[in-house]
Write an enzyme that holds these catalytic residues in place. Sequence first.
Site, mmCIF file in Angstrom:
data_model
loop_
_atom_site.group_PDB
_atom_site.id
_atom_site.type_symbol
_atom_site.label_atom_id
_atom_site.label_comp_id
_atom_site.label_asym_id
_atom_site.label_seq_id
_atom_site.Cartn_x
_atom_site.Cartn_y
_atom_site.Cartn_z
ATOM 1 N N HIS A 1 11.682 -7.281 10.698
ATOM 2 C CA HIS A 1 13.013 -6.768 11.016
ATOM 3 C C HIS A 1 13.534 -7.322 12.345
ATOM 4 O O HIS A 1 14.674 -7.781 12.447
ATOM 5 C CB HIS A 1 12.916 -5.239 11.053
ATOM 6 C CG HIS A 1 14.201 -4.501 11.141
ATOM 7 N ND1 HIS A 1 14.808 -4.204 12.336
ATOM 8 C CD2 HIS A 1 14.991 -3.972 10.178
ATOM 9 C CE1 HIS A 1 15.922 -3.520 12.096
ATOM 10 N NE2 HIS A 1 16.049 -3.359 10.798
ATOM 11 N N SER B 1 21.498 -2.425 9.772
ATOM 12 C CA SER B 1 20.640 -3.174 10.698
ATOM 13 C C SER B 1 21.008 -4.651 10.753
ATOM 14 O O SER B 1 20.839 -5.293 11.776
ATOM 15 C CB SER B 1 19.174 -3.092 10.266
ATOM 16 O OG SER B 1 18.566 -1.917 10.701
ATOM 17 N N ASP C 1 13.830 -3.441 18.924
ATOM 18 C CA ASP C 1 13.528 -3.617 17.502
ATOM 19 C C ASP C 1 12.013 -3.660 17.299
ATOM 20 O O ASP C 1 11.268 -3.079 18.090
ATOM 21 C CB ASP C 1 14.230 -4.898 17.007
ATOM 22 C CG ASP C 1 14.648 -4.800 15.556
ATOM 23 O OD1 ASP C 1 13.773 -4.577 14.710
ATOM 24 O OD2 ASP C 1 15.850 -4.952 15.254
#
Length: 736
Positions: free
Chosen positions: A205, A527, A141
């Site tokens: 994220h 996600s 990620d």
Amino acid sequence: MACNFVPRYFLLFSVALILMTNLIAHANTTQLDKKAYIIYMGELENRVSVQSLHENLLGQVITSDLALERLIHSFGKSFNGFAAMLSDEEADILSDMDEVVSVFPSQKRKLHTTRSWSFMGFPSSSPRGPFESDVIVGMLDTGIWPESESLNDAGFGQPPSKWAGTCDSNHNFTCNNKIIGARFYHLEGNISKGNSPSPRDTEGHGSHTSSTVAGRLVADASLSGLAEGTARGGVPSARLAVYKVCWDGEGCSDVDILAAFDDAIADGVDIISISIGGSYPNNYFSNSIAIGSFHAMKKGILVSSSAGNDGPGRFSLENFAPWMISVAASTIDRKFVVQVKLGNGQVYKGKAINTYGNNGTMYPLIYAANAPNTTAGFSQSSSRYCGEGTLDSKLPKGKVLICDGISDGKGAKLAGAMGAIMATNDMNDAAYEFQLPVSVLGSNDTAKILLYANMTEDPVASISSSEEAFDGAAPYVISFSSRGPNPITPNLLKPDLAAPGVDILAAWSPLNKNKPGVPYNIISGTSMACPHVSGAAAYIKSFNPTWSPAAIRSALMTTAYAMSSTKNTDAEFAYGSGHLNPLAALNPGLVYDIEEIDYIKFLCGLGYTTKNLSRITGDSSSCTSKINGTVFDLNYPSFALSITKGKPFSATYHRTVTNAGGTNSTYEASVISGSGLKVNVEPSILSFQNFWEKKSFVVKLEGETNKTMISAALVWSDGVHKVRSPIVVFNISPNK
Ligand SMILES: *[C@@H]1O[C@H](CO)[C@@H](O)[C@H](O)[C@H]1NC(C)=O
Ligand SMILES: *[C@@H]1O[C@H](CO)[C@@H](O)[C@H](O)[C@H]1NC(C)=O
Ligand SMILES: *[C@@H]1O[C@H](CO)[C@@H](O)[C@H](O)[C@H]1NC(C)=O
Ligand SMILES: *[C@@H]1O[C@H](CO)[C@@H](O)[C@H](O)[C@H]1NC(C)=O
Ligand SMILES: *[C@@H]1O[C@H](CO)[C@@H](O)[C@H](O)[C@H]1NC(C)=O
Ligand SMILES: *[C@@H]1O[C@H](CO)[C@@H](O)[C@H](O)[C@H]1NC(C)=O
Ligand SMILES: *[C@@H]1O[C@H](CO)[C@@H](O)[C@H](O)[C@H]1NC(C)=O
Ligand SMILES: *[C@@H]1O[C@H](CO)[C@@H](O)[C@H](O)[C@H]1NC(C)=O
Ligand SMILES: *[C@@H]1O[C@H](CO)[C@@H](O)[C@H](O)[C@H]1NC(C)=O
Ligand SMILES: *[C@@H]1O[C@H](CO)[C@@H](O)[C@H](O)[C@H]1NC(C)=O
């Protein structure tokens, strides 16, 4: 491309940004005709030093001293291959070499709370696995924010002894006993400004997905009071290993992704969670995520991936290889409502995440079509969308703008607006955050507001901050979630299941440029769905450390809550087996297990040749009459059949179930079917004496239909467990 935390309409901006970065990089290099390629060579062979093998191969193609300079990276820990700067001609020559399985250009890929775990019936008081603190989840990620309260290691012991990874303690980044490993990959070009050359997450994220998997319990977490509650991951005691492959403003490169898989597999992770995707369906072995996942599967590591954010069109899946789990995004029962109050007292309810609103202050209303910046050459027909730079800032200043269509709000904010009403009939099922107070409304409501604005002398409006509201329709698969059928193997159902991916609160990076300084943020995407499944998979692993990736996946799929085909018109192509149910997955009764050899048989049946399969597997296993199979024989816990409309069809599936429940149990098959489809199961009763005993059966589908799609299900039940597999017969082709 797949798996984005950004809704699709924002992606246009990020794609533009990526293109620009590439152009700049190219302009600064003299190798204009060369690009980064991945040369995939299959399984490792111990005999040779891989690096010298790679240099040697390159040297055969590039007849100059510069061969070595063209090598970007050698993969050689978990599989064989390298990345190099090549011209198309050089790539062609390499792809014909015996040692090489595939050659493909490295692409830039995209990234794809509190309430979500409880919503699934998985309270924080759920039983904990005896091995939870031994489970290591690898996160590919944007890195991680190690100082997040969710990732605090207080009370954690030393990393499990099997751990073989490292921590790149670069630039003020340190690991702890929760984040036991961290690496970063930026193998092509320079790291762009604003990014930290360390595993530190400057985007948010990666911290969000990591804390969804394994964040510890943090009370009173919220985004400025929104979604307040206890934030937690699925396995609060598990460990995280961080592989930063995505960079703010740059995306994620295939070279970096493959290098991370190469390391993660060798480091000893148990589960890999990857919320990243690419835009086009590929051959399975010309796709970095599918290749990495295959080698992970060979080592007993389950790869959990996001299905993609390119829905709701069919065939929009981005991650769908049979050896990984592909997760769709669905809603939870909480939505974020924003009120638009008009001067005449009328109130309209839209969606958005506003941490602040107009505090009840009424501002003049203005339609963006009536405020074009004509000196810059814009007319009504372009300014109506509120795009950046299209508005005459004198007019919207201090007002509430009415915009046709949805945007990130930057244009409205730059023009000095106090708020905006955005009209859209598509993709308004999730709430997003904007640069100013916004309410996203349907076109009909917006038309009424426009009418009020036209008919009233001094029209005014006020946008509220978001309020949490109950969404009784949940769960349903969100519009942006990518849909099946599987673009490469239509007779293999994907996605596998759905999990919460809409308006999820989790940890954040305080360095994010758009949402700086907040420790928790609310975002949406497949996600966000993927790490819920990664966490649930880790949860099963913490009780059953020896279970194979396929057994864990089977447990997750066959125990999933059935979802509504009326709320989800794409039915199984939206939600696969249904909605994740972590507690039930702990006790599946039976599992459909799959070993590496089963995938090899499947690949033989797909037409992969002995030559390149033996490279991929590393042994001389070849496609023979025995080692050969069709997709119908792959022991998958779901059944899909692509048919021709109005023509009789018939297909036979071979399956084997393994008893993961009690001894001396007897299961009986029952079938729920639709008209036009006959399902026969033989035998229809299976008796097990022992734990992990296997029993085989045959499923035959027959019928004729003019329908686009028939949904059915096979359920094995012993009175305690319900082992449910979806069956879907469909007549859908990619060009329809
Ligand atoms: C496998 O080999 C065949 C012929 O050798 C080739 O055409 C094909 O592209 C290869 N497949 C992959 C996935 O590399
Ligand atoms: C290291 O990072 C932390 C978290 O951002 C910060 O508080 C600290 O000041 C940094 N230390 C140095 C030496 O940069
Ligand atoms: C990368 O950084 C180095 C060192 O700062 C610099 O010399 C080089 O020009 C940069 N390359 C590109 C493509 O920007
Ligand atoms: C709204 O009210 C809050 C608290 O009264 C205040 O802090 C904030 O600045 C106000 N915001 C606006 C846009 O007026
Ligand atoms: C109109 O656009 C031009 C060019 O971008 C800009 O310089 C100007 O300030 C804008 N005018 C207004 C009133 O916003
Ligand atoms: C908008 O209004 C029209 C006419 O009343 C109606 O047919 C249509 O279904 C409405 N659309 C939505 C999205 O509510
Ligand atoms: C409002 O007025 C504008 C022109 O100023 C016109 O384009 C628009 O169609 C009108 N809208 C309604 C709902 O009457
Ligand atoms: C594998 O099976 C397919 C059909 O199912 C057949 O076309 C192919 O020849 C078989 N391959 C081998 C090596 O037996
Ligand atoms: C299972 O059945 C066998 C044979 O009927 C019997 O010997 C055994 O005790 C049973 N086991 C359990 C746990 O009930
Ligand atoms: C499908 O449609 C054709 C043509 O309309 C019709 O002849 C046939 O009976 C239909 N088949 C089924 C199974 O409904």
